[in-house]
Design an enzyme around this catalytic site. Structure first.
Site, short mmCIF file in Angstrom:
data_model
loop_
_atom_site.label_atom_id
_atom_site.label_comp_id
_atom_site.label_asym_id
_atom_site.label_seq_id
_atom_site.Cartn_x
_atom_site.Cartn_y
_atom_site.Cartn_z
CG ASP A 232 98.94 59.87 68.10
OD1 ASP A 232 99.55 59.19 68.92
OD2 ASP A 232 99.48 60.76 67.41
CD GLU A 287 99.48 59.80 73.06
OE1 GLU A 287 100.62 59.43 73.33
OE2 GLU A 287 99.21 60.45 72.03
C1 GLC Z 1 101.84 59.76 70.22
C2 GLC Z 1 102.38 58.43 69.80
C3 GLC Z 1 103.84 58.58 69.51
C4 GLC Z 1 104.01 59.57 68.40
C5 GLC Z 1 103.31 60.88 68.71
C6 GLC Z 1 103.14 61.72 67.50
O1 GLC Z 1 102.41 60.19 71.40
O2 GLC Z 1 102.09 57.45 70.75
O3 GLC Z 1 104.45 57.36 69.21
O4 GLC Z 1 105.36 59.83 68.17
O5 GLC Z 1 102.00 60.68 69.20
O6 GLC Z 1 102.16 61.18 66.66
#
Ligand code: GLC
Ligand code: CA
Length: 587
Positions: A232, A287
């Protein structure tokens, strides 16, 4: 409900069908040849556990529910599953605020339930990938409880604590979920940093102890047999230090580019990879939100031993602004992004390809057609594209049956912390009208993709026996559901199955080079994938009108392999007639 494995498809031309079956039967996927890592040929599926399948009637999905649906995923052709945030959490941000990285969320079951799930997945040859939320933890994590207790606590430095400036936060950084990105804590009279909710304090990766603890978490789960991790917010783990105010230009997109510009990212990623080197097969997918292309290339080039792939959001974020407002999207931008994301300039980079995840609205509502006659056809067109690009494709739960956005009308219908906080910041303060805010959020909110999975026509779509699921089921479940679509040869679900088989049977679709041949046709997106075994041509009509698409002079097609329109194509020539929202792949 047991979906039947279909053996005949109206989508496939009879001539190619026999050859395809022969190849698919001897090896369900190119995996196994040993030449390439498993994740390059994987069909990855994302489960949002809270909304997948409830078994104990509490209105929330759980591990026994996921276990019971593995057969469905196997039949679909999925061989790797990313389980969205599933560790113990007070749910300020639905599990993205982790209280204990070594404990399964009690809402979803116990460690025993998880282990049974792993065993069943293994027997079905489905690999499991877990979500690692390492940029921040919950404020209820033991580390933070210690950290906030005193300025001299050994865990103090696990997070970022700073003094205020003239009674104000240390810098002007906003939180992505509204308000300041710093929270004052009266116990010790300092502020802590939180890019996201106040209950999500950012971890301080500068501290080697933090990193050591996090790497140990990875080995703990690798030991339990998981095959990879989705990281993440990975671009944010290295902070641009020392902290300073964002300039007005940097404040664009809430300062994401600045937050992702920390100098030590590559160093951390290399160290993290090395720390798990007893498990060389692990797939690391980041991500990549906020990371530039250059940063992504550095982090995922296979010679660098950092991540294997990263999700890029350059296109996904083009039709949303301020985190909620809808803008139009454009086909030229999609084509340009896909070209860029094929990394023809550097095949050491292996991309991940996706249209949906738990943070975006449904792709058919977003990029397809709302006209009833074209809805299912356009969902199949998107499937064709998703499964015919260079990179590992990710199918988000429900995408394979063409699930759509939810008809949101009122703020009380939302669960998302982002929607509720911004309502307070914008609507309650009178900056934005309720009607404006609500009509835009109905199109952009991530709750659109978080509604329960639609399994069948029974109450609550077979998702739960509870009266009320945690988030309402989309009222269109009578029409769009797994059971109904399993029995229909022309359903979106059947199309996904065929498309997955086709991808698995054509190495050009997985590994081939990429060349856009859309030319001057504004509504057509066409490209060629080619490798030593041959060439495949993908043609997609993104419009409500038929188009006579002319192939470039150097490309000829012999045979149609698949299409979302069952009528046979007129004689193949260098002009291909594409019906509205028709997709087709030729060789
Ligand atoms: C990422 C996740 C999202 C979350 C954010 C904070 O973007 O995919 O769902 O709210 O991180 O952890
Ligand atoms: Ca449950």
């Amino acid at each position: 409900m047991t979906p039947t494995r279909r053996t005949f498809s109206k989508y496939l031309y009879a001539s190619s069908f026999a050859a395809l079956v022969a190849r698919v039967n001897c090896d369900a996927s190119p995996e196994g040849s040993g030449a390439e890592p498993w994740w390059k040929t994987a069909i990855l599926y994302q489960i949002y556990p809270r909304s997948f399948q409830d078994t104990n009637g509490d209105g929330m999905g759980d591990f026994p529910g996921m276990t019971s649906r593995l057969r469905y995923l196997q039949d679909l052709g999925v061989n790797a599953v990313w389980i969205t945030a599933c560790f113990d959490s007070p749910n300020a941000d639905n599990g993205y605020d982790v209280r204990d990285y070594r404990r399964i969320h009690p809402d979803f079951g116990t460690m025993d339930d998880f282990e049974r799930f792993m065993a069943e997945a293994k027997s079905r040859k489905i690999r499991i990938i877990l979500d690692m939320v390492f940029n921040h933890s919950s404020d209820e994590h033991e580390w933070f409880k210690q950290s906030r207790s005193s300025r001299t606590n050994p865990y103090r430095d696990f997070y970022f604590w700073r003094d205020g400036v003239n009674g104000k936060p240390p810098t002007n950084w906003p939180s992505f979920f509204g308000g300041s990105g710093w929270e004052y804590d009266k116990t010790t009279g300092q502020y802590y940093l939180h890019h996201y909710a106040t209950k999500q304090p950012d971890l301080n990766w500068e501290n080697p102890q933090v990193r050591k603890q996090l790497y140990a978490v990875l080995n703990f789960w690798a030991e339990k047999g998981v095959s990879g991790f989705r990281f993440d917010c990975i671009g944010e783990i290295s902070k641009p230090l020392p902290f300073r105010d964002m300039t007005p230009a940097e404040l664009k997109e809430d300062g994401m580019a600045l937050r992702c510009s920390g100098a030590r990212l590559d160093e951390y990623l290399k160290e993290m990879r090395a720390a798990t080197n007893s498990y060389p097969d692990l797939y690391f997918v980041g991500e990549g939100w906020g990371m530039s292309r250059q940063e992504i290339v550095r982090a995922t080039d296979d010679r660098n031993q950092e991540l294997n792939s990263a999700f890029r959001f350059d296109f996904e974020l083009q039709d949303i602004t301020d985190g909620w407002r809808k803008l139009p999207w454009s086909l030229p931008n999609l084509r340009e992004f896909n070209r860029d994301n094929a990394f023809e300039d550097n095949h050491h980079v292996w991309p991940i390809v996706f249209l949906e995840d738990h943070d975006f609205a449904r792709s058919v509502s977003r990029f397809g057609s709302d006209r009833p006659e074209f809805q299912s056809r356009s969902a199949k067109l998107l499937a064709t594209m998703l499964l015919a690009l260079r990179g590992t494709p990710l199918i988000y739960q429900g995408e394979e049956i063409g699930m759509t956005n939810f008809p949101f009308r009122d703020v009380s219908q939302y669960d998302d912390i982002g929607v509720r906080n911004l309502w307070n910041d914008l609507v309650v303060t009178g900056k934005v009208s309720a009607a404006d805010y609500l009509s835009n959020n109905a199109l952009t909110s991530r709750d659109n993709s978080r509604t329960p999975m639609q399994w069948d026509e029974s109450p609550n779509a077979g998702f739960t026996k509870a009266q009320k699921p945690w988030l309402a089921v989309n009222p269109n479940f009578h029409r769009i559901n797994v059971q109904a679509e399993s029995g229909q040869p022309d359903s979106v679900l059947s199309f996904y199955r065929e498309m997955i088989r086709l991808r698995n049977s054509k190495s050009s679709l997985v590994f081939g080079s990429y060349r856009d041949i859309s030319g001057k046709f504004p509504n057509i997106y066409a490209y060629v994938r080619a490798d030593a075994s041959g060439r495949t041509v993908v043609v997609l009509n993104f419009s409500n009108e038929a188009v006579n698409f002319q192939l470039p002079a150097d490309i000829a097609v012999k045979k149609r392999l698949i299409s979302n329109v069952s009528e046979s194509q007129a004689e193949l020539s260098n002009i291909i007639r594409m019906l509205p929202w028709q997709s087709a792949i030729f060789e």
